[in-house]
Design an enzyme around this catalytic site. Structure first.
Site, mmCIF file in Angstrom:
data_model
loop_
_atom_site.group_PDB
_atom_site.id
_atom_site.type_symbol
_atom_site.label_atom_id
_atom_site.label_comp_id
_atom_site.label_asym_id
_atom_site.label_seq_id
_atom_site.Cartn_x
_atom_site.Cartn_y
_atom_site.Cartn_z
ATOM 1 N N CYS A 290 -66.279 -21.080 -65.851
ATOM 2 C CA CYS A 290 -67.523 -20.859 -66.586
ATOM 3 C C CYS A 290 -68.596 -21.821 -66.085
ATOM 4 C CB CYS A 290 -67.303 -20.998 -68.091
ATOM 5 S SG CYS A 290 -66.506 -22.526 -68.611
ATOM 6 N N SER A 323 -63.739 -25.077 -66.672
ATOM 7 C CA SER A 323 -65.175 -25.350 -66.737
ATOM 8 C C SER A 323 -65.692 -25.788 -65.376
ATOM 9 C CB SER A 323 -65.451 -26.462 -67.751
ATOM 10 O OG SER A 323 -64.992 -27.714 -67.253
ATOM 11 N N ASP A 324 -66.965 -25.501 -65.108
ATOM 12 C CA ASP A 324 -67.609 -26.175 -63.990
ATOM 13 C C ASP A 324 -67.610 -27.663 -64.326
ATOM 14 O OD1 ASP A 324 -68.907 -26.656 -61.621
ATOM 15 O OD2 ASP A 324 -70.490 -25.195 -61.960
ATOM 16 N N CYS A 325 -67.606 -28.487 -63.293
ATOM 17 C CA CYS A 325 -67.276 -29.894 -63.490
ATOM 18 C C CYS A 325 -68.302 -30.625 -64.361
ATOM 19 C CB CYS A 325 -67.115 -30.575 -62.145
ATOM 20 S SG CYS A 325 -65.666 -29.936 -61.270
ATOM 21 N N SER A 327 -69.003 -29.808 -67.432
ATOM 22 C CA SER A 327 -69.763 -28.874 -68.271
ATOM 23 C C SER A 327 -69.792 -29.303 -69.734
ATOM 24 C CB SER A 327 -69.169 -27.468 -68.170
ATOM 25 O OG SER A 327 -69.537 -26.854 -66.966
#
Length: 809
Positions: A290, A323-325, A327
């Site tokens: 995401c 998650s994108d890092c 996030s």
């Protein structure tokens, strides 16, 4: 040829950077290093090895999670049930710290393989890295370049090559097994900085690329069609990202960490979600990431409708959501979501279906969130279950005998380097070729001036999310294989801030038999966190091109290296510039591939995966306006070839060849008649004023049984009538019935690449389904099959035919 060495990466620098990142993310330093030293694999690179357990003072037979006779579900539950709450929390970040007392080692989830095994993230997680043991890996062209080949088998073959090198690096202790690639966001706006990472502006093409590349990465031969997808073996695990409606990075002060994508349900269904649905359903990808942005006010990583409801529910993901890092940190401090405390944000992520936090919030706060009653411990268990199922399928616990012999010989192999070269050749697009100047004849062109800021390109050709390439063949070197090269930079760098080097380039062009100008963009102009503000060549590049072309003794060939389109109308209309080539960012063997095309060793057949807009497009609407369709009351035009009909430089799907092809329709179904039952009802569509409306305008595709009776098949004969063998891409566009207000202008619904020798004819068969190919998503977000005359156009209009759809009871 330029070679890269690990000597560039000094040990002290690495150690200092690692410690600074550990400190920044609040990861306890001592426990991190202890995990690295104590919880290591044995030489077999598997967790469940008796000797490994013995070294830890444990008897493997006491642990059911290592009993290979048991189903994965039983083993995973046994593993999770052995952990305390705090131990569980420490497995939910991208660095899973392991639990020594039960024999579970540390695991780094973060590796990248966008167009080759990458060391991006190396200093954060140490999952994939290069050194003297593994000095590099094959660097294929960037995704936008490879997509231009429109060759599905090539996309899959690259995935297979990358995963073989990844497995070999894993065996050597230099990579993980979980790779957060590919990037499958649709290019909605030509200014987006991450165009190079993506498969372009068409959601169908993006989805096809995704499913093929993912299959190449993940599939173990012979198990592709396993009935139980939760136990299907994996070569490596892929991840389709960034979900969803993400395509603004940093434009005039608006950044992805704060941006709220205001998107209609129509556009979500039709454009932004479609590639992800194809990636999950057709590619059986094991992970979805995401994105940072909000979507209609809700952070993507905290939206249960998008995560649990859509990805895991409607699409039936067999894997995990990550998650994108950082996030969750973005949710707290960028979006300031609901005034959350860390435990609130963690609880919302877990409840939404976010299994893995690339960051340290889950690690540090998930336990407290349970203690505070904000989330159930069983919801952490559910996330861990999804994660450990994937690791079981990868052989992390039991090993993968099929891949255990892979080693250094499979990394940077001759076969993989040649595949990278071929991918670059196939991705090159010929945009202009007046007077058939190309291909050049090496017997006649004895000297060639190679001019421009990319003439000696090296690292620029491999783009971002790259590793250390096996070697690099620059354009200068590539052309030197065919002719004597006179190199002049013309510009000191891509930004070309002064004109001081233009005159020497002009002098070289006056003497050479031919001149090749290699210009364009690089990561200083278009990149992650860097969107463009115009569509022009930087600085004095345009002046360089015009002045060199004006004085050149021989023919002038312009080569553009870029991801996004560039307004080169001046060159397109300049009679002195006979040929124009787009090479994208062609990877480590890009210089050889470009020279092969220019001198005719390879006949170009690539097609643009993007519309090349005129620069005036950026003045028509802000990048932050999300709708795909025109906004008439604001004067905003539509986006992508599906909804924009204004003036352009080159259209989506454009590309010419050194030969010519003709098409002949051999057979086609002309009518699709659908008999409705009493439960299937007609739906309205919006038509333009004065249009004749059919008695039953449309039917919901969800209400139809989309079997073979709704297939429409057709056959096309392709003939090469030119003077050179070559490849052609048959691109099938659908034009919806006239005057439906919400329909796209046209839409690509199929494509096939075919190689045809001189004078040869080949039959190409298509079988498409009306439900999958002819759906119109209306403003209410219903997917409808419309009655009326549907037209199909092949390529640039060389061939077209109608199919009539009607409903009756």
């Amino acid at each position: 040829m330029a070679k890269f060495s690990f000597l560039h990466y000094f040990t002290i620098l690495i150690f200092s950077f690692l410690i600074s990142r550990i400190s920044a993310r609040n990861i306890p330093y001592n426990s991190s290093i202890t995990a690295l030293n104590d919880l290591t694999y044995n030489q077999t690179r598997r967790v469940c090895d008796t000797s490994r357990f013995a070294k830890l003072g444990l008897d493997m037979n006491d642990f059911a999670y290592c009993d290979m006779s048991l189903p994965y579900a039983v083993r995973v539950k046994d593993l999770i049930d052995r952990m305390t709450l705090s131990e569980k929390a420490r497995q939910t970040g991208d660095t899973a710290f392991g639990v020594a007392r039960i024999g579970l080692p540390k695991y780094e989830w973060w590796s990248e393989a966008l167009h080759g095994v990458s060391n991006v993230g190396q200093y954060y997680s140490l999952a994939s890295f290069f050194d003297k043991v593994v000095p590099g890996a094959t660097s294929f062209p960037t995704v936008i370049t490879t997509t231009a080949s429109f060759n599905e088998s090539l996309w899959k073959a690259i995935g297979q090559a990358v995963s073989t090198e990844a497995r070999a690096m894993f065996n050597l202790g230099h990579a993980g097994l979980t790779f957060w690639s590919p990037n499958i966001n649709v290019v909605r706006d030509p200014r987006w900085g991450r165009v190079l990472e993506t498969p372009g502006e068409d959601p169908f093409v993006v989805g096809k690329y995704a499913s093929n590349y993912v299959r190449g990465l993940q599939d173990v031969e012979g198990t592709e069609n396993a009935k139980d997808l939760n136990s299907r073996p994996l070569k490596v695990a892929a991840c389709c990202k960034h979900y969803a409606a993400y395509d603004v990075d940093n434009w005039l002060g608006v950044d992805r960490y704060h941006f709220d994508s205001r998107v209609t349900e129509q556009d979500m269904m039709e454009t932004f979600l479609k590639p992800f649905e194809m990636c999950v359903k057709e590619g059986d990808v094991t992970s979805v990431m995401c994105s940072y942005n909000r979507i209609n006010g809700i952070p993507a990583c905290a939206d249960p409708k998008l995560l649990k409801g859509k990805i895991r529910g409607d699409w039936d993901l067999h894997g995990y959501i990550v998650s994108d890092c950082d996030s969750i940190d973005v949710m707290l401090h960028g979006h300031k979501w609901l005034g959350d405390e860390p435990e609130d944000a963690v609880a919302q992520g877990l409840k939404a279906g976010l299994d893995l936090d690339c960051g340290n919030y889950y690690t540090n706060y998930a336990g407290n969130a349970v203690v505070q009653g904000k989330v159930k411990e069983s919801e952490i268990d559910e996330s861990l279950t999804n994660l450990y199922f994937v690791l079981m399928r990868l052989g992390f616990f039991d090993g993968s005998p099929k891949f255990e012999k892979l080693g250094k010989e499979q990394i940077c192999s001759k076969e993989n380097i040649e595949l990278a070269t071929q991918a670059a050749r196939e991705g090159i697009v010929l945009l202009k070729n007046e007077d058939q100047v190309l291909p050049l004849n090496s017997k006649k062109v004895k000297t060639i001036a190679i001019v421009g800021p990319h003439a000696n390109a090296s690292s620029a050709m491999i783009g971002n999310y790259a590793g250390i390439p096996c070697k690099i063949t620059t354009p200068i070197h590539g052309f030197s294989l065919y002719s004597k090269v006179d190199y002049k930079a013309g510009c000191g760098e891509i930004l070309c801030k002064n004109e001081s080097l233009i005159f020497p380039a002009m002098k070289a062009a006056k003497k050479a038999d031919a001149t090749v100008l290699v210009v364009g963009l690089d990561l200083s102009v278009e990149a992650e966190s860097l969107d463009r503000v115009d569509l022009l060549l930087p600085g004095y590049q345009t002046q360089l091109i015009n002045q060199v072309a004006q004085v050149s003794k021989g023919p002038v060939i312009l080569v553009i290296m870029s991801a996004g389109g560039v307004d080169i109308s001046f060159a397109k209309n300049n009679p002195k510039i006979k040929s124009i080539i787009w090479a994208g960012y062609p990877g480590e063997e890009g210089g050889r591939a470009i020279a092969d095309v220019v001198f005719g060793s390879y006949n170009p057949g690539g097609k643009l995966p993007l519309t090349w807009h005129e620069n005036s497009y950026v003045d028509m609407l802000p990048m932050t306006s999300m709708p795909l369709r025109p906004i008439d009351n604001l004067g905003y035009p539509g986006r992508t070839y599906k909804f924009y009909n204004g003036s352009i430089v080159y259209p989506f799907g454009y590309g010419i060849s050194y030969t010519n092809f003709t098409y002949n329709l051999l057979s086609a179904r002309q009518k699709i008649q659908v008999k409705l039952n009493k439960f299937q009802h007609c739906r309205d569509l919006n038509y333009t004023a004065g249009t004749h409306v059919p008695p039953c305008p449309a039917v919901s595709i969800d209400d139809l049984e989309c079997g073979d009776d709704l297939n429409f098949d057709f056959s096309i004969e392709v003939e090469n009538i030119g003077k050179k063998d070559g490849s052609d891409v048959l691109m099938v566009y659908w034009i919806p019935p006239e005057d439906i207000a919400e329909a796209p202008l046209k839409q690509l619904i199929g494509f096939k690449k075919v190689f045809v020798k001189i004078g040869e004819k080949k039959k190409v068969d298509f079988v498409l389904n009306a439900c999958k190919s002819l759906g119109i998503v209306n403003y209410r977000a219903y997917n409808l099959l419309a009655a009326g005359g549907h037209n199909f156009v092949i390529g640039n209009g060389k061939l077209s035919f109608p199919v009539q759809v009607s409903f009756h009871r």
